[in-house]
Scaffold this motif. Structure first.
Motif, PDB file in Angstrom:
ATOM      1  N   THR A  31     -82.373-158.775 -39.917  1.00  9.07           N
ATOM      2  CA  THR A  31     -81.362-157.641 -40.489  1.00  9.07           C
ATOM      3  C   THR A  31     -79.974-157.671 -40.098  1.00  9.07           C
ATOM      4  OG1 THR A  31     -83.105-156.752 -41.918  1.00  9.07           O
ATOM      5  CG2 THR A  31     -81.571-155.486 -42.099  1.00  9.07           C
ATOM      6  N   LEU A  32     -80.217-156.866 -38.702  1.00  8.10           N
ATOM      7  CA  LEU A  32     -78.795-157.127 -37.900  1.00  8.10           C
ATOM      8  C   LEU A  32     -77.395-157.972 -37.891  1.00  8.10           C
ATOM      9  CD1 LEU A  32     -77.833-154.501 -35.465  1.00  8.10           C
ATOM     10  CD2 LEU A  32     -78.772-156.680 -34.085  1.00  8.10           C
ATOM     11  N   ASP A  35     -76.356-157.785 -41.391  1.00  9.89           N
ATOM     12  CA  ASP A  35     -74.715-156.774 -40.903  1.00  9.89           C
ATOM     13  C   ASP A  35     -74.063-157.140 -40.566  1.00  9.89           C
ATOM     14  OD1 ASP A  35     -77.148-155.253 -42.111  1.00  9.89           O
ATOM     15  OD2 ASP A  35     -77.607-153.979 -40.533  1.00  9.89           O
ATOM     16  N   ALA A  37     -72.589-159.884 -40.285  1.00 12.16           N
ATOM     17  CA  ALA A  37     -71.559-161.023 -41.401  1.00 12.16           C
ATOM     18  C   ALA A  37     -71.596-162.685 -40.966  1.00 12.16           C
ATOM     19  CB  ALA A  37     -71.005-160.034 -42.123  1.00 12.16           C
ATOM     20  N   LEU A  85     -71.203-152.514 -36.432  1.00 13.98           N
ATOM     21  CA  LEU A  85     -71.751-152.209 -36.616  1.00 13.98           C
ATOM     22  C   LEU A  85     -72.125-150.804 -36.740  1.00 13.98           C
ATOM     23  CD1 LEU A  85     -74.481-154.269 -35.302  1.00 13.98           C
ATOM     24  CD2 LEU A  85     -73.811-154.470 -37.154  1.00 13.98           C
ATOM     25  N   THR A  87     -73.027-148.535 -34.291  1.00 12.78           N
ATOM     26  CA  THR A  87     -73.364-147.988 -34.332  1.00 12.78           C
ATOM     27  C   THR A  87     -73.188-148.110 -32.375  1.00 12.78           C
ATOM     28  OG1 THR A  87     -74.273-150.483 -33.257  1.00 12.78           O
ATOM     29  CG2 THR A  87     -75.186-148.868 -35.303  1.00 12.78           C
TER      30      THR A  87
END
Length: 121
Positions: A31-32, A35, A37, A85, A87
């Motif tokens: 998933t990371l 994200d 891409a 991200l 984050t």
């Protein structure tokens, strides 16, 4: 140098463990990287580099070079966390700081370029 070895072992296991999660297709890692891409190929490359760097920290002949390469990888992770991200880069920065300390403690082991030129015949 007990400090250097302790840091090398701690960072080596942490980084290699993270790389193993990437290579085994842990759902959080899949998933990371989705994200990010950039494709799942990047997850595999980063995972392999992390395992190689983590193991390299434990090999005296290449440990300084491994610390340098991991520092570059972790700074790239920091930029990705911030720019892509959105984050916190806290973990990447902490690991990068540890890699930098190892690099500084082991800097005399880095290969150097010879300044002497072999004579011509």
């Amino acid at each position: 140098m007990i400090t250097a070895w302790t840091l090398q072992i701690l960072l080596g296991f942490a980084i290699a463990g993270s790389g193993l999660l990437k290579l085994t297709g842990d759902p959080a890692m899949v998933t990371l990287f989705a994200d990010v891409a950039a494709g799942q190929w990047l997850r595999l490359v980063v995972g392999a580099l992390e395992i190689a760097g983590g193991v390299g920290l434990l090999i005296p002949r290449v440990r300084a070079l491994a610390a340098l390469c991991l520092l570059a990888l972790l700074l790239g992770a920091t930029v990705t966390n911030l720019a892509v991200l959105h984050t916190s880069p806290f973990c990447a920065l902490v690991f990068a700081a540890i890699a930098l300390v190892i690099l500084l403690l082991r800097r005399q082991e880095l290969p150097t370029r010879s300044t002497s030129v072999p004579p011509r015949s």
